[in-house]
Write a protein that holds these residues in place. Sequence first.
Motif, mmCIF file in Angstrom:
data_model
loop_
_atom_site.group_PDB
_atom_site.id
_atom_site.type_symbol
_atom_site.label_atom_id
_atom_site.label_comp_id
_atom_site.label_asym_id
_atom_site.label_seq_id
_atom_site.Cartn_x
_atom_site.Cartn_y
_atom_site.Cartn_z
ATOM 1 N N HIS A 116 0.815 -1.230 0.000
ATOM 2 C CA HIS A 116 0.000 0.000 0.000
ATOM 3 C C HIS A 116 0.844 1.274 0.000
ATOM 4 C CE1 HIS A 116 -3.725 -2.233 0.866
ATOM 5 N NE2 HIS A 116 -2.933 -3.028 1.570
ATOM 6 N N LEU A 117 2.162 1.124 -0.031
ATOM 7 C CA LEU A 117 3.023 2.313 0.124
ATOM 8 C C LEU A 117 2.695 3.409 -0.879
ATOM 9 C CD1 LEU A 117 6.547 0.725 0.800
ATOM 10 C CD2 LEU A 117 5.050 1.859 2.442
ATOM 11 N N HIS A 118 2.351 3.019 -2.095
ATOM 12 C CA HIS A 118 2.105 4.016 -3.151
ATOM 13 C C HIS A 118 0.863 4.872 -2.889
ATOM 14 C CE1 HIS A 118 -0.457 0.622 -4.181
ATOM 15 N NE2 HIS A 118 -1.198 1.462 -4.871
ATOM 16 N N GLU A 119 0.063 4.443 -1.922
ATOM 17 C CA GLU A 119 -1.174 5.198 -1.660
ATOM 18 C C GLU A 119 -0.935 6.413 -0.762
ATOM 19 O OE1 GLU A 119 -3.804 2.343 0.121
ATOM 20 O OE2 GLU A 119 -3.558 0.940 -1.534
ATOM 21 N N PHE A 120 0.302 6.553 -0.268
ATOM 22 C CA PHE A 120 0.522 7.577 0.759
ATOM 23 C C PHE A 120 1.492 8.674 0.313
ATOM 24 C CE2 PHE A 120 -0.636 3.651 2.864
ATOM 25 C CZ PHE A 120 -1.763 4.071 3.569
ATOM 26 N N ASP A 161 14.239 10.814 -7.137
ATOM 27 C CA ASP A 161 13.631 12.137 -7.297
ATOM 28 C C ASP A 161 12.272 12.164 -6.616
ATOM 29 O OD1 ASP A 161 15.368 13.765 -8.505
ATOM 30 O OD2 ASP A 161 14.561 13.582 -10.529
ATOM 31 N N ASN A 162 11.970 13.290 -5.996
ATOM 32 C CA ASN A 162 10.667 13.480 -5.329
ATOM 33 C C ASN A 162 10.421 12.528 -4.166
ATOM 34 O OD1 ASN A 162 9.847 15.683 -6.811
ATOM 35 N ND2 ASN A 162 8.979 14.416 -8.436
ATOM 36 N N VAL A 163 11.481 11.872 -3.698
ATOM 37 C CA VAL A 163 11.377 11.121 -2.434
ATOM 38 C C VAL A 163 12.206 11.893 -1.416
ATOM 39 C CG1 VAL A 163 11.974 9.001 -1.210
ATOM 40 C CG2 VAL A 163 11.011 8.891 -3.514
ATOM 41 N N PHE A 164 11.544 12.354 -0.385
ATOM 42 C CA PHE A 164 12.222 13.162 0.630
ATOM 43 C C PHE A 164 12.381 12.304 1.881
ATOM 44 C CE2 PHE A 164 10.030 15.955 -2.229
ATOM 45 C CZ PHE A 164 11.001 16.889 -2.543
ATOM 46 N N TYR A 165 13.588 11.779 2.049
ATOM 47 C CA TYR A 165 13.848 10.876 3.170
ATOM 48 C C TYR A 165 14.592 11.622 4.273
ATOM 49 C CZ TYR A 165 16.338 7.426 5.942
ATOM 50 O OH TYR A 165 16.856 6.717 6.989
ATOM 51 N N LYS A 186 11.299 2.089 -5.075
ATOM 52 C CA LYS A 186 11.343 2.161 -6.544
ATOM 53 C C LYS A 186 9.968 1.788 -7.110
ATOM 54 C CE LYS A 186 14.228 0.560 -10.334
ATOM 55 N NZ LYS A 186 15.232 -0.436 -10.739
ATOM 56 N N GLU A 187 9.436 0.704 -6.600
ATOM 57 C CA GLU A 187 8.125 0.233 -7.055
ATOM 58 C C GLU A 187 7.032 1.259 -6.685
ATOM 59 O OE1 GLU A 187 7.258 -2.150 -8.908
ATOM 60 O OE2 GLU A 187 5.076 -2.118 -8.602
ATOM 61 N N MET A 188 7.163 1.768 -5.461
ATOM 62 C CA MET A 188 6.184 2.754 -4.968
ATOM 63 C C MET A 188 6.146 3.989 -5.875
ATOM 64 S SD MET A 188 6.457 4.850 -1.367
ATOM 65 C CE MET A 188 7.691 6.003 -1.939
ATOM 66 N N GLN A 189 7.322 4.545 -6.202
ATOM 67 C CA GLN A 189 7.370 5.755 -7.019
ATOM 68 C C GLN A 189 6.876 5.493 -8.439
ATOM 69 O OE1 GLN A 189 7.174 7.970 -4.708
ATOM 70 N NE2 GLN A 189 8.336 9.421 -5.946
ATOM 71 N N LYS A 190 7.120 4.270 -8.909
ATOM 72 C CA LYS A 190 6.642 3.916 -10.240
ATOM 73 C C LYS A 190 5.115 3.972 -10.249
ATOM 74 C CE LYS A 190 7.239 0.191 -13.538
ATOM 75 N NZ LYS A 190 7.635 -1.203 -13.665
ATOM 76 N N ARG A 191 4.531 3.422 -9.206
ATOM 77 C CA ARG A 191 3.060 3.400 -9.145
ATOM 78 C C ARG A 191 2.487 4.774 -8.831
ATOM 79 N NH1 ARG A 191 1.234 -1.996 -5.970
ATOM 80 N NH2 ARG A 191 -0.770 -1.405 -6.844
ATOM 81 N N ARG A 192 3.270 5.608 -8.181
ATOM 82 C CA ARG A 192 2.800 6.976 -7.880
ATOM 83 C C ARG A 192 3.090 7.932 -9.034
ATOM 84 N NH1 ARG A 192 1.502 8.716 -3.013
ATOM 85 N NH2 ARG A 192 2.509 10.744 -3.115
ATOM 86 N N LYS A 193 3.697 7.443 -10.076
ATOM 87 C CA LYS A 193 4.054 8.241 -11.257
ATOM 88 C C LYS A 193 4.886 9.461 -10.869
ATOM 89 C CE LYS A 193 0.161 6.656 -13.935
ATOM 90 N NZ LYS A 193 -1.205 6.872 -14.328
ATOM 91 N N GLY A 194 5.765 9.244 -9.916
ATOM 92 C CA GLY A 194 6.707 10.304 -9.537
ATOM 93 C C GLY A 194 6.160 11.351 -8.589
#
Lengths: 423, 274
Positions: free
Chosen positions: A237-241, A291-295, A261-269
Amino acid sequence: MNIFGISINHNTAPIELREALHLNNEEIDQFIPSIRRDLLGEGVVISTCNRTEIFGFPRDLRTRAEDIRDYLLKFKPIENVENHHFEYFFSCSAIKHLFNVAGGIDSLIVGDSQILGQVKDAFEYSENLNFASSVLRRIFDTASKVGKRAIKETRIGEGAISVSYAAVQVVEKILAYLDKKTALVIGAGETGELAAIHLRDKGVTNIVISNRTLSKAEALAKKIDGEIIPFETFHHHLHEFDIIISATSSENFLITTEHVKEMQKRRKGMPTVMMDIAIPRDIDPAVRKFDNVFYHDMDSLQIIVEQNLKARKDEIPKVDKIIIEEMANLFSWYNALGVVPTIKAFRDFFEEIRQDELGKIRNKVSDEDYMKLEDMSRRLMGRILHNPTIKLRELANGKSDEQVLKNHVVVLKELFSLKSEDE
Amino acid sequence: MLQTIHTLNVILPFLYLVAFSVYLYDFMKEKRVLTNSKRIFLFITLIIHVLYLVFRTIEFNHPPITSKFEIYSVLAFALVFSYFILELLTDIRWTGYYIIIFSLIFQAISSIYIVDNYEVKEILRSRLLGIHVISAILGYAGLTISAVHGLLFLKLYKDIKLNKFGLLFKRLPSLEILEKLSFYSAVIGFVLLTIAIKIGVIWLPSAFPDYSYLDPKLLATATIWLVYGTGIIFKIYAKWYGKKFIIFSLTGFSLALISLLITKIFESSFHTFY
């Protein structure tokens, strides 16, 4: 002003001693009648997890601050406590210390606003037990004013000073319109709970909790009006958040670069904020390369906390200025509580009423009757004012109980809205 | 009136300097007392600038677009005016000094070199040319504001990624807001640029017998227009997030700057009025 203060606090004593001397409400209920009988005419007891403080006016001028300490230690005997674990204050220094406490500059975390409420509560507690009267009320009202002014006029209380709040502060610098964002909090322990509450307070309405122990997740979800997802499946469910905060005690990474990687792919960046506030870390720090992942982890959030603490400390001189202003006002008021000007104002008040009433009948009665009324009203007023005047003068001539005199003066002034010439 | 125009011409750069300084000081120190007063001061500056432009138009009997220095003044006004509207709409007050600096520079150059121009070519009195130039200036103002917010976005993006929580982190709005500000400014700039191009295409052939579609200024403007248009379409339909659109916007702005240099080189273009 013969006010005393003693304090055992985070600057003077280790936590074990502070905890040992902490007085709960039941203990304060017993302590106050006892100390009122033996030592203090009036006073206030402030006891929190970081400090126990007693302020009061002694019954006897020979009383010392150390006597109050001894009385406290007799009431609550503890071991290993020594003289240097206490601070002692008298008069100006006692007021200054109280104002420092209320203004948040004497707190373990500078700018902590919780102490202001605790100071107010402590005074009300004393007042309800008839252990505080007019002058003490004025002192604590001023302390409350100092605290409010410090918050309003300075930045002493601004900025996150906990890691979980700093995490939310960073979220706010990345995302806007938080009410439309979704958040996943992994871990329902104390840190996770704080983070979830901060998120909710910032307007995030869609918060989902995932925790190894389902009952804990349910309890937290209920508390923040959120939802839960099973711990075993949260990866799917990570891509939902938009926001993911992890605060578990897991020994290994729960979220790897592959997951992200999978999460961002499903979130379209779409941007995702990932806050790892666990030790050891839950999220592979390598995810920050996307990109666009703020850790952010504890180390980076700690930078914000330290910056904010420094910024708060830089505000201390401004709060000090407020304290000095309010002390000047308080002592100016206190010094105006002289008995002679009050007696004069008191008598003038009645004389004014007498003259006013005589004026109303001046043209309705003969000169002879007017003289009689004038004479009668003067005698009447003299008799009415005789006892209060004598009583005040007796108190003023006494060598002790200055506080009782001040309290009488305050009551008299408040009852008749009197103002001395020097006010 | 001429004396008033000269006085305002001297005053305006100083007003922008003061506005810039106040915005910068507030950015650095965050003084609550300045929160509203700086906005009021900027508003007064804008009013004075409008009066200056109106007085010039009345006194010289043509819109203030007949020399590059008049255009610099209009551009200075357009930039701050657009920023002011953005500030009012969004209540974001911290990006002002990044915009006002441009107005300060343009107005200062304009004030130094501008001349009183009673006699101008007849073509410069054309109303269509006026609309063409004003919409182009406002369009470029929008693109400049988009670029400034884009640069701020990139800086804040990098700072957050590198755990640098300094002054920019404290003062700037969120990345999402900066991205939106950059996008909306670009859209407004793009629409105005489209209007300018449209009017130009209709009017230029009738006004210039030697009109050419291969004119460097036209080609450069068309390229800029295409870059922004592509970026906007991708942002809307391909759901571009974050850096992607910003980089597109900055590319468009860089092209605009380069095109200025190129057209400067090819000054023999028919598209040169002064």
